[in-house]
Write a protein that holds these residues in place. Structure first.
Motif, PDB file in Angstrom:
ATOM      1  N   ASP A 159     -21.701  37.777  25.708  1.00  0.00           N
ATOM      2  CA  ASP A 159     -20.823  36.677  26.130  1.00  0.00           C
ATOM      3  C   ASP A 159     -19.366  37.123  26.226  1.00  0.00           C
ATOM      4  OD1 ASP A 159     -23.027  34.905  26.031  1.00  0.00           O
ATOM      5  OD2 ASP A 159     -22.725  34.617  23.873  1.00  0.00           O
ATOM      6  N   GLN A 160     -19.087  38.321  25.736  1.00  0.00           N
ATOM      7  CA  GLN A 160     -17.711  38.816  25.714  1.00  0.00           C
ATOM      8  C   GLN A 160     -17.394  39.621  26.975  1.00  0.00           C
ATOM      9  OE1 GLN A 160     -15.870  37.666  23.203  1.00  0.00           O
ATOM     10  NE2 GLN A 160     -17.771  36.678  22.522  1.00  0.00           N
ATOM     11  N   PRO A 161     -16.160  39.515  27.463  1.00  0.00           N
ATOM     12  CA  PRO A 161     -15.766  40.234  28.690  1.00  0.00           C
ATOM     13  C   PRO A 161     -15.444  41.694  28.433  1.00  0.00           C
ATOM     14  CG  PRO A 161     -13.922  38.936  27.892  1.00  0.00           C
ATOM     15  CD  PRO A 161     -15.094  38.606  26.991  1.00  0.00           C
ATOM     16  N   ARG A 162     -16.460  42.459  28.081  1.00  0.00           N
ATOM     17  CA  ARG A 162     -16.226  43.867  27.739  1.00  0.00           C
ATOM     18  C   ARG A 162     -15.770  44.675  28.947  1.00  0.00           C
ATOM     19  NH1 ARG A 162     -21.309  46.340  25.586  1.00  0.00           N
ATOM     20  NH2 ARG A 162     -22.190  45.220  27.362  1.00  0.00           N
ATOM     21  N   GLY A 167     -18.545  38.545  31.006  1.00  0.00           N
ATOM     22  CA  GLY A 167     -19.780  38.577  30.236  1.00  0.00           C
ATOM     23  C   GLY A 167     -20.969  38.513  31.183  1.00  0.00           C
ATOM     24  N   LYS A 222     -24.662  30.398  26.210  1.00  0.00           N
ATOM     25  CA  LYS A 222     -24.580  31.628  25.427  1.00  0.00           C
ATOM     26  C   LYS A 222     -25.880  32.434  25.514  1.00  0.00           C
ATOM     27  CE  LYS A 222     -20.538  30.324  24.020  1.00  0.00           C
ATOM     28  NZ  LYS A 222     -19.319  30.959  24.602  1.00  0.00           N
ATOM     29  N   TRP A 229     -20.280  33.418  34.126  1.00  0.00           N
ATOM     30  CA  TRP A 229     -20.356  33.678  32.692  1.00  0.00           C
ATOM     31  C   TRP A 229     -19.497  32.744  31.850  1.00  0.00           C
ATOM     32  CZ3 TRP A 229     -16.334  35.747  29.549  1.00  0.00           C
ATOM     33  CH2 TRP A 229     -15.158  36.058  30.232  1.00  0.00           C
ATOM     34  N   ARG A 230     -18.540  32.046  32.445  1.00  0.00           N
ATOM     35  CA  ARG A 230     -17.659  31.134  31.703  1.00  0.00           C
ATOM     36  C   ARG A 230     -18.229  29.710  31.639  1.00  0.00           C
ATOM     37  NH1 ARG A 230     -13.637  33.934  34.796  1.00  0.00           N
ATOM     38  NH2 ARG A 230     -12.232  35.198  33.505  1.00  0.00           N
ATOM     39  N   PHE A 246     -22.653  39.516  21.895  1.00  0.00           N
ATOM     40  CA  PHE A 246     -21.733  40.481  22.509  1.00  0.00           C
ATOM     41  C   PHE A 246     -21.809  40.417  24.042  1.00  0.00           C
ATOM     42  CE2 PHE A 246     -25.696  42.775  22.318  1.00  0.00           C
ATOM     43  CZ  PHE A 246     -25.697  43.606  23.427  1.00  0.00           C
TER      44      PHE A 246
END
Length: 244
Positions: free
Chosen positions: A145-148, A152, A112, A107-108, A143
């Motif tokens: 893409d964010q590490p929730r 991600g 996107k 994911w990094r 959202f």
């Protein structure tokens, strides 16, 4: 003092050993509603692309379905089949049916979750749990893409032909089957996933765009014909009314 000749030689030597970017790879996802052509980023998501193409070469995706359709969000598939009993018999393909070990979550990689991109589905709170299932974003879903939950969702490609097919799939009616929601009422089958050369992908994508244009033209012609008939009926009604 270094001469210009020496500097030039050193520069050329540096260029000669510099790593070259990996070429993109391509695939066709043939569905019961039409083909989707995708470009896979083998440079930024090498683990994920290799995993996807390995499943494709093993024919794992053949006969699976898009089992989760959420308009305005994404369509997900590649991991459920039903052995001829849809939707009642829909179930996840598991061990003993070609499932490979989960892969590292890339994911990094800088890609996107934008409209038309492909990303790996996974379990919540388990970043490295992706196997075969993937999804196609219907809109920009930043959202994801964010590490929730620690990470991600890894993007590994994008649609370059057949986005109209993706949107058609997104519009199918859905229902609830067992404990699963957002299941298409009618089967949306993945008939096959095959790797293509760049030239094949470009031709495939062009053909997909042509077919989509033909469908739009046919729909426009049908709408025009209906409008003409409506106009004729209205004129006939007015003439009849004037004569009474």
């Amino acid at each position: 003092m270094f001469s210009l000749r020496r500097v030039a030689v050193v520069a050329l030597a540096t260029l000669a050993v510099a790593p070259t970017a990996l070429a993109a790879k391509y695939a066709a996802i043939r569905t019961s509603l039409g083909p989707i052509v995708v470009e896979l980023d083998d440079e930024k998501a090498p683990v994920t692309v290799e995993n996807f193409l390995t499943y494709a070469k093993d024919d794992f995706y053949d006969g699976t379905v898009f089992h989760r359709v959420m308009p305005g969000f994404m369509i997900q598939g590649g991991g459920f089949d039903h052995h001829g009993n849809y939707p009642g018999g829909i179930h996840q393909k598991g061990e003993g049916h070609g499932i490979r070990p989960p892969i590292t979550n890339e994911w990094r990689n800088g890609l996107k979750n934008m409209r038309g991109t492909l990303a790996m589905a996974r379990l919540g709170n388990q970043p490295d749990s992706a196997t075969a299932q993937f999804f196609i974003n219907l809109k920009d879903n930043g959202f994801l893409d964010q590490p929730r939950d620690g990470a991600g969702y890894a993007v590994f490609g994008k649609v370059i032909g057949g986005m109209e097919v993706v949107d058609t799939i997104a519009g199918v009616p859905t229902t609830r089957v067992g404990g699963m929601g957002d299941v298409p009422r009618e089967e949306v089958r993945i008939e096959s996933v095959t790797e293509l050369s760049k030239a094949e992908a470009e031709n495939f994508a062009a053909s997909a765009r042509l077919e989509a244009a033909k469908k739009r033209m046919a729909a426009a012609e049908a709408e025009l014909a209906a409008a003409k008939k409506e106009l004729q009926d209205a004129e006939a009604a007015m003439k009849k009314g004037a004569g009474e």
